[in-house]
Design an enzyme around this catalytic site. Structure first.
Site, PDB file in Angstrom:
ATOM      1  NE  ARG A   1      29.144  37.844  37.142  1.00  0.00           N
ATOM      2  CZ  ARG A   1      29.133  36.614  37.699  1.00  0.00           C
ATOM      3  NH1 ARG A   1      27.457  36.353  37.773  1.00  0.00           N
ATOM      4  NH2 ARG A   1      29.641  35.956  38.351  1.00  0.00           N
TER       5      ARG A   1
ATOM      6  CG  ASP B   1      34.788  29.261  40.892  1.00  0.00           C
ATOM      7  OD1 ASP B   1      33.694  28.628  41.367  1.00  0.00           O
ATOM      8  OD2 ASP B   1      34.482  30.142  39.817  1.00  0.00           O
TER       9      ASP B   1
ATOM     10  CG  ASP C   1      40.391  36.830  35.727  1.00  0.00           C
ATOM     11  OD1 ASP C   1      41.484  36.685  35.916  1.00  0.00           O
ATOM     12  OD2 ASP C   1      39.875  36.802  34.945  1.00  0.00           O
TER      13      ASP C   1
ATOM     14  N   GLY D   1      30.480  37.202  40.967  1.00  0.00           N
ATOM     15  CA  GLY D   1      30.118  36.164  41.993  1.00  0.00           C
ATOM     16  C   GLY D   1      30.230  36.474  43.346  1.00  0.00           C
TER      17      GLY D   1
ATOM     18  NE  ARG E   1      33.637  31.681  36.600  1.00  0.00           N
ATOM     19  CZ  ARG E   1      33.260  33.130  36.695  1.00  0.00           C
ATOM     20  NH1 ARG E   1      32.989  33.703  35.378  1.00  0.00           N
ATOM     21  NH2 ARG E   1      33.673  33.743  37.633  1.00  0.00           N
TER      22      ARG E   1
ATOM     23  CG  ASP F   1      38.890  30.914  39.264  1.00  0.00           C
ATOM     24  OD1 ASP F   1      38.562  31.732  40.173  1.00  0.00           O
ATOM     25  OD2 ASP F   1      38.104  30.923  38.195  1.00  0.00           O
TER      26      ASP F   1
ATOM     27  CB  THR G   1      35.997  33.651  43.419  1.00  0.00           C
ATOM     28  OG1 THR G   1      35.257  32.452  42.761  1.00  0.00           O
ATOM     29  CG2 THR G   1      37.344  33.542  43.304  1.00  0.00           C
TER      30      THR G   1
END
Ligand code: ADP
Ligand code: F6P
Length: 332
Positions: A72, A127, A103, A11, A171, A129, A125
Site C-alpha cells: 500500500r 471480499d 477499489d 490486498g 471488510r 465488494d 479481492t
C-alpha cells in the site's frame, strides 16, 4: 501498443498470479512486451519495474499470492507520487497498464488514466465488494477455504454439542459470510448489509436445540462491527462479542474461531483461475484496441468493460435471496 505493464495492488487474492500469466502471454500472442511492477504503486514510484516474458510466468497459475508482491502506498495518493509513477512507466517504455486490485487500486488507476496513460483494471479481492462485476478474483477460493474450515469445526462442534462462532473477512461486505454460510450450512449468518437482533439469534439457537440439533454454527462477517446494544463502534472482534452475548443470554457453551488471513492464501480454485485468465486476456485486448479507463469484469458469465468512474458511483449489491434461503434451510 508495443509494451504493457502490470501491477498488483492492495490486498492480495488467490488467482492474481493466473491473471499475471494471462496478461503476459496474451501480450506475447499480440507480439507486445510485458513489464511487471513490483510492490504495487510503491514500486511504481520507486521504479521497481522488471521485464516479464512467457517463461517468467510459467508454473504460477496454481499459486496463491502474487509474484509481483503487493503493497500500500500513501505517497501514491499525492500528485507528486503519481507524477513520479507516470514518469517511471514512460521511461520503461510502457504504453498501457493493467492494475489488478480492489477499489482503492482503481482510484489510483483512474488518476494515472487522467494523467495520460491507458489503464485497465481487473477486480481482485476476496471480499467481492467491487460493483460492475458479479465476482472478483479470489472470492471463490476464499469461500472454499471457509467451508473447509466449517467442515472441520462441525466435527468437534458435534462431539461437544457447542455453539461455534466463526468470523470471516469481508471488510464492510458480507459476501464471504453469505456464500460460505449457505454452502457450509451455517445456522445463522450475520452480515453488515442486513440488520439483525442478537436476541432473535439466541431464540433461533434455542429452537435449533429443541429440534435436536447437535451443534450450531454462527458465521459472522468482520464488518458487522459496533456495539450491538448502543450502535457505537468499538474495537473488538465481532465474533467474540457475539459469542459472549449468546453465552450470557442462553447459557450455551460457545467457542470462537477467527479465520483471518488464512482466507487470503492457498491455491486458487478452478473458478478463480478461469476468471483470472479471461479477465487478464481481455484487459490486454482492450489496451491493444487503444481503450483505457475501464475495469473488466464478469456479468452473467460475459466479460464486460465498465468505465472506472462508474465503478465509484455504483454500490455492490448482495443477493438477499441467498440470505433468506440459508436461514430457511437452517431452521428445520
Ligand atoms: P484495494 O485496492 O484492495 O482496495 P487499498 O484501498 O489499500 O486496496 O488501495 C491500494 C492502493 O491504491 C493504496 O495504497 C494507494 O496507493 C492507492 N489508492 C487508494 N485510494 C486512492 C485514491 N483515492 N487516489 C489515489 N490512489 C489511491
Ligand atoms: O483483502 C481484503 C481484506 O482481506 C479484508 O477483508 C480485510 O479487512 C483486509 O483485507 C485486511 O488486510 P490487511 O491485513 O492486508 O490490511
Amino acid at each position: 501498443m508495443k509494451t504493457i505493464a502490470v501491477v498488483t495492488s492492495g490486498g492480495d487474492a488467490p488467482g492474481m498470479n493466473a491473471a499475471i500469466r494471462a496478461i503476459v502471454r496474451t501480450a506475447g500472442y499480440y507480439q507486445a512486451n510485458a513489464l511487471g511492477v513490483m510492490r504495487g504503486y510503491h514500486g511504481l514510484i520507486h521504479d521497481e519495474i522488471i521485464e516479464l516474458n512467457p517463461r517468467s510466468v510459467a508454473d504460477i497459475i496454481h499459486r496463491g499470492g502474487t509474484i509481483l508482491k503487493s503493497a500500500r502506498s500513501e505517497e501514491f495518493k499525492t500528485p507528486e507520487g503519481q507524477a513520479r509513477a507516470l514518469d517511471n512507466l514512460r521511461r520503461a517504455g510502457a504504453e498501457g497498464l493493467v492494475v489488478i486490485g480492489g477499489d482503492g487500486s482503481f482510484r489510483g488507476a483512474l488518476c494515472l488514466q487522467e494523467a495520460g496513460i491507458n489503464v485497465v483494471g481487473i477486480p481482485a479481492t476476496i471480499d467481492n465488494d467491487i460493483p460492475c462485476t458479479d465476482f472478483s478474483i479470489g472470492f471463490d477460493t476464499a469461500v472454499n477455504t471457509v467451508i473447509e474450515v466449517i467442515n472441520k469445526i462441525r466435527d468437534t462442534a458435534t462431539s461437544h454439542e457447542r455453539i461455534y462462532v466463526v468470523e470471516v473477512m469481508g471488510r464492510n461486505s458480507g459476501h464471504i459470510a453469505l456464500y460460505a454460510g449457505l454452502a457450509g450450512g451455517a445456522e445463522t449468518i450475520l452480515i453488515p448489509e442486513v440488520e439483525f437482533s442478537l436476541d432473535e439469534v439466541c431464540e433461533r439457537l434455542i429452537s435449533g436445540y429443541k429440534l435436536g440439533k447437535a451443534h450450531s454454527i454462527v458465521l459472522v462477517a468482520e464488518g458487522v462491527g459496533g456495539d450491538f446494544k448502543t450502535g457505537r463502534s468499538i474495537n473488538e472482534s465481532s465474533a467474540f462479542r457475539v459469542a459472549n452475548y449468546v453465552r450470557e443470554k442462553t447459557g450455551f457453551e460457545t467457542r470462537v474461531t477467527v479465520l483471518g488471513h488464512i482466507q487470503r492464501g492457498g491455491n486458487p480454485s478452478a473458478n478463480d483461475r478461469i476468471l483470472a485468465s479471461r479477465l487478464g486476456a481481455r484487459a490486454v485486448e482492450m489496451l491493444m484496441e487503444g481503450r483505457g479507463g475501464y475495469m473488466v469484469g464478469v456479468i452473467n458469465n460475459k466479460i464486460e468493460a465498465t468505465p472506472l468512474e462508474e465503478i465509484f458511483q455504483r454500490e455492490k449489491t448482495l443477493d438477499l435471496e441467498f440470505y433468506r434461503l440459508a436461514h430457511i434451510l437452517a431452521s428445520q
